[in-house]
Design a protein around this motif. Structure first.
Motif, PDB file in Angstrom:
ATOM      1  N   GLY A  84       0.805  -1.215   0.000  1.00  0.00           N
ATOM      2  CA  GLY A  84       0.000   0.000   0.000  1.00  0.00           C
ATOM      3  C   GLY A  84       0.837   1.263   0.000  1.00  0.00           C
ATOM      4  N   VAL A  85       1.903   1.269   0.800  1.00  0.00           N
ATOM      5  CA  VAL A  85       2.751   2.461   0.890  1.00  0.00           C
ATOM      6  C   VAL A  85       3.531   2.684  -0.398  1.00  0.00           C
ATOM      7  CG1 VAL A  85       4.758   3.442   2.062  1.00  0.00           C
ATOM      8  CG2 VAL A  85       2.940   2.385   3.395  1.00  0.00           C
ATOM      9  N   GLU A  86       4.061   1.607  -0.982  1.00  0.00           N
ATOM     10  CA  GLU A  86       4.890   1.747  -2.176  1.00  0.00           C
ATOM     11  C   GLU A  86       4.081   2.106  -3.421  1.00  0.00           C
ATOM     12  OE1 GLU A  86       8.260   1.635  -3.025  1.00  0.00           O
ATOM     13  OE2 GLU A  86       8.362   2.018  -0.870  1.00  0.00           O
ATOM     14  N   THR A  87       2.803   1.767  -3.428  1.00  0.00           N
ATOM     15  CA  THR A  87       1.976   2.074  -4.598  1.00  0.00           C
ATOM     16  C   THR A  87       1.236   3.399  -4.442  1.00  0.00           C
ATOM     17  OG1 THR A  87       0.179   0.722  -3.640  1.00  0.00           O
ATOM     18  CG2 THR A  87       1.656  -0.343  -5.229  1.00  0.00           C
ATOM     19  N   ARG A  88       1.477   4.085  -3.363  1.00  0.00           N
ATOM     20  CA  ARG A  88       0.860   5.384  -3.133  1.00  0.00           C
ATOM     21  C   ARG A  88       1.931   6.460  -3.154  1.00  0.00           C
ATOM     22  NH1 ARG A  88      -2.540   2.270  -3.932  1.00  0.00           N
ATOM     23  NH2 ARG A  88      -4.577   2.004  -2.926  1.00  0.00           N
ATOM     24  N   ARG A  89       1.498   7.683  -3.003  1.00  0.00           N
ATOM     25  CA  ARG A  89       2.422   8.817  -2.991  1.00  0.00           C
ATOM     26  C   ARG A  89       3.336   8.742  -1.783  1.00  0.00           C
ATOM     27  NH1 ARG A  89       0.492  15.155  -3.477  1.00  0.00           N
ATOM     28  NH2 ARG A  89       2.587  16.070  -3.619  1.00  0.00           N
ATOM     29  N   LYS A  90       4.618   8.981  -2.002  1.00  0.00           N
ATOM     30  CA  LYS A  90       5.602   8.886  -0.933  1.00  0.00           C
ATOM     31  C   LYS A  90       5.341   9.943   0.125  1.00  0.00           C
ATOM     32  CE  LYS A  90       7.865   5.584  -2.989  1.00  0.00           C
ATOM     33  NZ  LYS A  90       6.964   5.444  -4.138  1.00  0.00           N
ATOM     34  N   SER A  91       5.537   9.534   1.400  1.00  0.00           N
ATOM     35  CA  SER A  91       5.324  10.448   2.515  1.00  0.00           C
ATOM     36  C   SER A  91       6.350  10.141   3.594  1.00  0.00           C
ATOM     37  CB  SER A  91       3.903  10.310   3.083  1.00  0.00           C
ATOM     38  OG  SER A  91       3.763  11.038   4.283  1.00  0.00           O
ATOM     39  N   SER A  92       7.205  11.107   3.911  1.00  0.00           N
ATOM     40  CA  SER A  92       8.214  10.912   4.955  1.00  0.00           C
ATOM     41  C   SER A  92       7.568  10.767   6.326  1.00  0.00           C
ATOM     42  CB  SER A  92       9.201  12.076   4.959  1.00  0.00           C
ATOM     43  OG  SER A  92       8.520  13.318   5.136  1.00  0.00           O
ATOM     44  N   ALA A  93       6.437  11.456   6.525  1.00  0.00           N
ATOM     45  CA  ALA A  93       5.739  11.350   7.808  1.00  0.00           C
ATOM     46  C   ALA A  93       5.196   9.939   8.007  1.00  0.00           C
ATOM     47  CB  ALA A  93       4.601  12.374   7.868  1.00  0.00           C
ATOM     48  N   LEU A  94       4.637   9.366   6.941  1.00  0.00           N
ATOM     49  CA  LEU A  94       4.119   7.999   7.028  1.00  0.00           C
ATOM     50  C   LEU A  94       5.253   7.005   7.262  1.00  0.00           C
ATOM     51  CD1 LEU A  94       1.758   6.040   6.818  1.00  0.00           C
ATOM     52  CD2 LEU A  94       2.047   6.026   4.340  1.00  0.00           C
ATOM     53  N   ASP A  95       6.390   7.218   6.608  1.00  0.00           N
ATOM     54  CA  ASP A  95       7.542   6.345   6.820  1.00  0.00           C
ATOM     55  C   ASP A  95       7.998   6.402   8.276  1.00  0.00           C
ATOM     56  OD1 ASP A  95       7.529   5.588   4.196  1.00  0.00           O
ATOM     57  OD2 ASP A  95       9.145   6.936   3.578  1.00  0.00           O
TER      58      ASP A  95
END
Length: 258
Positions: A84-95
């Motif tokens: 889900g994370v890799e197929t969506r827009r990158k987000s440093s906060a989510l990481d």
């Protein structure tokens, strides 16, 4: 570039400091006398006593239950999160949120989980240890699986969609086989961490021996001194851990070679 003599010496000393105590412990587990100062001959006596000790057998069984269930749950959830994370827009906060359990000290995470269970009036036991290990292991699975996802051709997913495959079919028939080495490596790493983990299990376990894991049992025994049985148990745990780590590394190499 060739390694200098000073760097080689530093490397040798580092590995000696790291592994010589482990090798000594393993050797003492085969000492007939059971004393750390006198070698009286090779013997498997302590391993025989180890496998006939009911508290140790029960603790080992609890550890396997916790490790297997938490590994399955962490692998499924972690793989889904990674996709889900890799197929969506990158987000440093989510990481940062995803990888926080890897950075937060175990003692802090253990206290937080214990407080959370107390707030919800959850009875502690093997189930609370399992859930805690899932929280702890998910980040490691996500990290490994995301590494694999960044090293394969994403155009095959677009090709699958162009040929009329549904998202689930694309995941099951295309994406999952492609990231399988990363999933396996993440699962093995998760299992190894769960088997060896002590602090979180100690804080979130219930009373009595019904939720005592192997590291907790070792801690209870070692308070009265290091015995040959503890050396034998530690040797087995280390061999299992090293084997799983080597298998995980071999699987992880597929991430970069396939």
């Amino acid at each position: 570039m060739k390694m200098g003599a000073g760097l080689k010496l530093h490397l040798v000393l580092f590995y000696a400091f790291l592994y010589v105590p482990i090798l000594v412990l393993m050797a003492l587990s085969f000492n007939r006398a059971g004393l750390p100062t006198v070698w009286t001959g090779f013997s498997l006596e302590w391993y025989g006593k180890l496998f006939t000790a009911d508290p140790i057998i029960k603790a080992a069984r609890n550890t396997l239950i916790v490790a297997v269930i938490s590994t399955v749950l962490a692998t499924v959830i972690g793989t889904a999160l990674a996709v889900g994370v890799e197929t969506r827009r990158k987000s440093s906060a989510l990481d940062a949120v995803l990888f926080a359990p890897m950075i937060i000290p175990d003692i802090v995470l253990a206290i937080a989980l214990l407080s959370f269970y107390s707030f919800l009036n959850v009875t502690l036991g093997l189930h609370s240890i399992i859930l805690s290990h899932v929280v702890f292991n998910i980040a490691f699975v996500v990290a490994v699986v995301r590494t694999r996802m960044r090293n394969f051709d994403h155009s095959i997913l677009e090709a699958s969609a162009d040929l009329g495959a549904s998202e689930f079919t694309t995941f099951r028939r295309v994406l999952l086989p492609a990231i399988a080495p990363g999933v396996i490596a993440g699962a093995l790493l998760s299992f190894t961490l769960s088997v060896d983990e002590f602090i979180i299990a100690f804080f979130t376990a219930g009373p009595g021996s019904s939720s005592t894991t192997l590291p907790m049992q070792i801690y209870a025994m070692i308070r009265f001194g290091v015995t040959p049985e503890i050396n034998a148990m530690a040797t087995i745990v280390m061999l299992v851990s090293f084997t799983l780590v080597l298998v995980a590394q071999r699987a992880d190499k597929e991430v970069f070679t396939r």
